[in-house]
Write a protein that holds these residues in place. Structure first.
Motif, mmCIF file in Angstrom:
data_model
loop_
_atom_site.group_PDB
_atom_site.id
_atom_site.type_symbol
_atom_site.label_atom_id
_atom_site.label_comp_id
_atom_site.label_asym_id
_atom_site.label_seq_id
_atom_site.Cartn_x
_atom_site.Cartn_y
_atom_site.Cartn_z
ATOM 1 N N TRP A 130 24.333 97.178 38.792
ATOM 2 C CA TRP A 130 24.768 98.289 39.642
ATOM 3 C C TRP A 130 25.345 97.767 40.944
ATOM 4 C CZ3 TRP A 130 23.533 99.639 44.589
ATOM 5 C CH2 TRP A 130 23.952 100.896 45.026
ATOM 6 N N ARG A 131 24.660 96.780 41.542
ATOM 7 C CA ARG A 131 25.126 96.228 42.818
ATOM 8 C C ARG A 131 26.521 95.639 42.675
ATOM 9 N NH1 ARG A 131 21.734 91.993 43.651
ATOM 10 N NH2 ARG A 131 20.091 93.441 44.284
ATOM 11 N N SER A 132 26.745 94.905 41.589
ATOM 12 C CA SER A 132 28.047 94.278 41.387
ATOM 13 C C SER A 132 29.157 95.321 41.262
ATOM 14 C CB SER A 132 28.009 93.406 40.128
ATOM 15 O OG SER A 132 29.258 92.803 39.900
ATOM 16 N N ASP A 175 20.796 92.275 50.615
ATOM 17 C CA ASP A 175 21.320 91.766 49.349
ATOM 18 C C ASP A 175 22.701 92.343 49.059
ATOM 19 O OD1 ASP A 175 19.025 90.296 48.985
ATOM 20 O OD2 ASP A 175 18.097 91.705 47.584
ATOM 21 N N PHE A 176 22.848 93.639 49.318
ATOM 22 C CA PHE A 176 24.139 94.291 49.068
ATOM 23 C C PHE A 176 25.201 93.758 50.019
ATOM 24 C CE2 PHE A 176 27.386 97.504 49.268
ATOM 25 C CZ PHE A 176 27.458 98.015 47.977
ATOM 26 N N LEU A 228 19.425 100.612 42.818
ATOM 27 C CA LEU A 228 19.485 99.778 44.016
ATOM 28 C C LEU A 228 18.958 98.370 43.769
ATOM 29 C CD1 LEU A 228 18.263 102.404 46.655
ATOM 30 C CD2 LEU A 228 20.567 101.457 46.463
ATOM 31 N N GLU A 246 21.148 94.275 39.593
ATOM 32 C CA GLU A 246 22.285 93.411 39.912
ATOM 33 C C GLU A 246 23.575 93.955 39.315
ATOM 34 O OE1 GLU A 246 21.803 89.293 39.140
ATOM 35 O OE2 GLU A 246 19.867 89.130 40.158
ATOM 36 N N LEU A 291 23.353 103.953 50.408
ATOM 37 C CA LEU A 291 23.592 103.596 49.009
ATOM 38 C C LEU A 291 22.859 104.486 48.027
ATOM 39 C CD1 LEU A 291 23.303 99.721 49.358
ATOM 40 C CD2 LEU A 291 25.404 101.041 49.064
ATOM 41 N N THR A 299 29.663 104.845 40.903
ATOM 42 C CA THR A 299 28.360 105.070 41.523
ATOM 43 C C THR A 299 28.016 106.551 41.567
ATOM 44 O OG1 THR A 299 28.805 103.172 42.950
ATOM 45 C CG2 THR A 299 26.992 104.616 43.607
ATOM 46 N N THR A 347 29.116 98.468 42.388
ATOM 47 C CA THR A 347 29.277 99.214 43.638
ATOM 48 C C THR A 347 29.910 98.347 44.723
ATOM 49 O OG1 THR A 347 27.297 100.493 43.039
ATOM 50 C CG2 THR A 347 28.070 100.651 45.306
ATOM 51 N N VAL A 348 29.530 97.083 44.780
ATOM 52 C CA VAL A 348 30.175 96.154 45.715
ATOM 53 C C VAL A 348 31.667 96.085 45.425
ATOM 54 C CG1 VAL A 348 30.454 93.679 46.184
ATOM 55 C CG2 VAL A 348 28.198 94.731 46.346
ATOM 56 N N ILE A 404 16.970 95.437 50.462
ATOM 57 C CA ILE A 404 17.986 96.005 49.569
ATOM 58 C C ILE A 404 19.363 95.919 50.204
ATOM 59 C CG2 ILE A 404 18.808 98.142 48.502
ATOM 60 C CD1 ILE A 404 15.842 98.957 48.182
#
Length: 436
Positions: free
Chosen positions: A409-411, A233-234, A404, A407, A392, A365, A413-414, A230
């Motif tokens: 959410w990741r985008s 990837d982040f 987590l 994709e 995270l 987030t 939060t990134v 996880i």
């Protein structure tokens, strides 16, 4: 401000030189909190030697571990105390052991774990029920239709004899094996190569540190999703987002499924003269401790802000014990630096960035009910480098885990983290002004 920045760079270099001159080997290691296994480890090409089975025989006085291999390999085996373990360092191995291998022990071996610790190097760690000596180690060639075998024999001894053996051998009790039918060769697994330093790139350096890796899975969800995957990837997504901006040079402490000792992660920040160090993790709570959710941002402190922060710091600081050998205790000089005025100013910058990060992350987030905390994380102890650790979310919480793994959410939060980094570093550059 410019003079202070120059002081930090010089001070960091002096500390790095002093630290490099000290021996960091230690036999006193806290027990691992997680059981890493081959599951979740990146696939290894079939061209590497294959371990196909493993078994334990014997009793509380004499115990033997046998690992089936398709070819002979060089190795190094040694014992460590507190907790008692035997570490076997090998070339990179393709572990194809049966599911659950190592979870149940016998005799002197409580359990064992195995995996990749760096490109080109694997490790097997035997958790012992008590002090034991390595009576014999040998690697046998495949013959008569039988697979090759790694054989290690252990004999029970008392603690005083064990500790005396450690002192006699230095910090570890080491046995270099004789390889049947071949020359004796020892392979010592060292830390993974550190990222190359680009001296001709004037841009500020941001070090992104995906936690865990290799033999160390980190926390795991109920259905087996590993923290190490996880957070990698982040981290890669964050690196790519920052690289698109072109304002910073971004360095990852690990870019693949490799075990990196905590001290090497700190060393990257020091040697790169990083302007910022961001460590990425994901937490989990045992069922008996209830449920929690949301992201949390941690900064370094000698005293933890609460019991949960202390629990997490203790767990993360023990991560190196999973790899079997703890070479990451910071030297006394570094501990002393924590109370030095320069380090205090670094902490102030870290706290300032944490505030900015919380502000940007809150917009996209879900945050923990107490989003800002502090504790004694070793990975945040790079002198003169503002550092934070981001949890995270909780893989033990279904809603957090869904985020987590998303994709989308990741985008988002990134993007929030990248915005915070740009805002923080742009203010530092402006406030520093021209050299003076």
């Amino acid at each position: 401000m410019a003079r202070r920045a120059n002081h930090f760079v010089l001070f960091s270099a002096m500390v790095a030189c002093a630290a490099a001159s000290l021996c960091l080997m230690s036999g006193a290691i806290a027990p691992a909190l997680a059981e890493p296994s081959a599951s979740g480890v990146a696939p290894i090409p079939a061209s590497f030697p294959i371990a196909s089975d493993a078994r334990i025989a014997g009793d509380d006085n004499h115990t033997r571990l046998i690992v089936d291999l398709d070819t002979k390999v060089p190795l190094r085996a040694f014992a460590l105390a507190d907790p008692f373990r035997v570490v076997i360092d090998l070339p990179q191995i393709n572990f194809r052991l049966p599911k659950g291998a190592g979870e149940n022990g016998r005799g002197l071996i409580k359990a064992f774990r195995y995996g990749l610790v760096m490109p080109g190097g694997s490790r097997i760690v035997l958790d012992l029920t008590g002090p034991a000596k390595i009576a014999k180690v040998e690697v046998l060639q495949p013959a008569n239709g039988q697979p090759g075998r790694l054989v290690i024999d252990l004999e029970s001894i008392d603690r005083s004899s064990f500790m005396q053996a450690l002192q006699t051998a230095g910090s570890v009790a080491e046995l270099r094996p004789s390889v049947a039918g071949g020359d004796t060769t020892a392979t010592v697994v060292r830390s993974a190569p550190l990222p190359k330093i680009e001296h001709d790139d004037p841009r500020p350096v941001v070090v992104i540190d995906p936690g865990h890796g290799g033999i160390d899975n980190g926390t795991q969800s109920a259905d087996g999703v590993a923290e190490k995957t996880i957070v990698l990837d982040f981290a890669v997504a964050l690196r790519d987002r920052l690289a698109q901006q072109g304002k910073f040079r971004v360095v990852l402490t690990r870019a693949d499924d490799t075990f990196i000792p905590l001290s090497d992660r700190v060393k990257v920040a020091r040697e790169q003269s990083a302007a910022l160090f961001v460590s990425i993790h994901a937490d989990a709570l045992p069922r008996r401790e209830g449920d929690a959710q949301g992201a949390t941002i941690y900064t370094l402190s000698d005293k933890a802000s609460d019991a949960e922060a202390q629990r997490l710091a203790d767990a993360e600081n023990k991560a190196d014990a999973i790899g079997g050998v703890n070479l990451t205790e910071e030297p006394t000089e570094v501990a002393d630096i924590l109370i030095d005025l320069a380090q205090r100013e670094t902490k102030a910058f870290s706290n300032r960035f944490a505030q900015q990060l919380m502000k940007d992350m809150k917009a996209t987030t879900r945050m923990h009910k107490r989003p800002l905390k502090s504790a004694g994380f070793r990975v945040l102890k790079a002198p003169a480098v503002p550092s934070v650790l981001i949890e995270l979310g909780y893989v033990s919480n279904k809603a957090d885990l869904q985020h987590l793994l998303s994709e989308q959410w990741r985008s988002k939060t990134v993007g929030a983290v990248a915005n915070a980094i740009e805002s923080f570093l742009s203010k530092r550059v402006v406030s520093a002004g021209p050299p003076g």
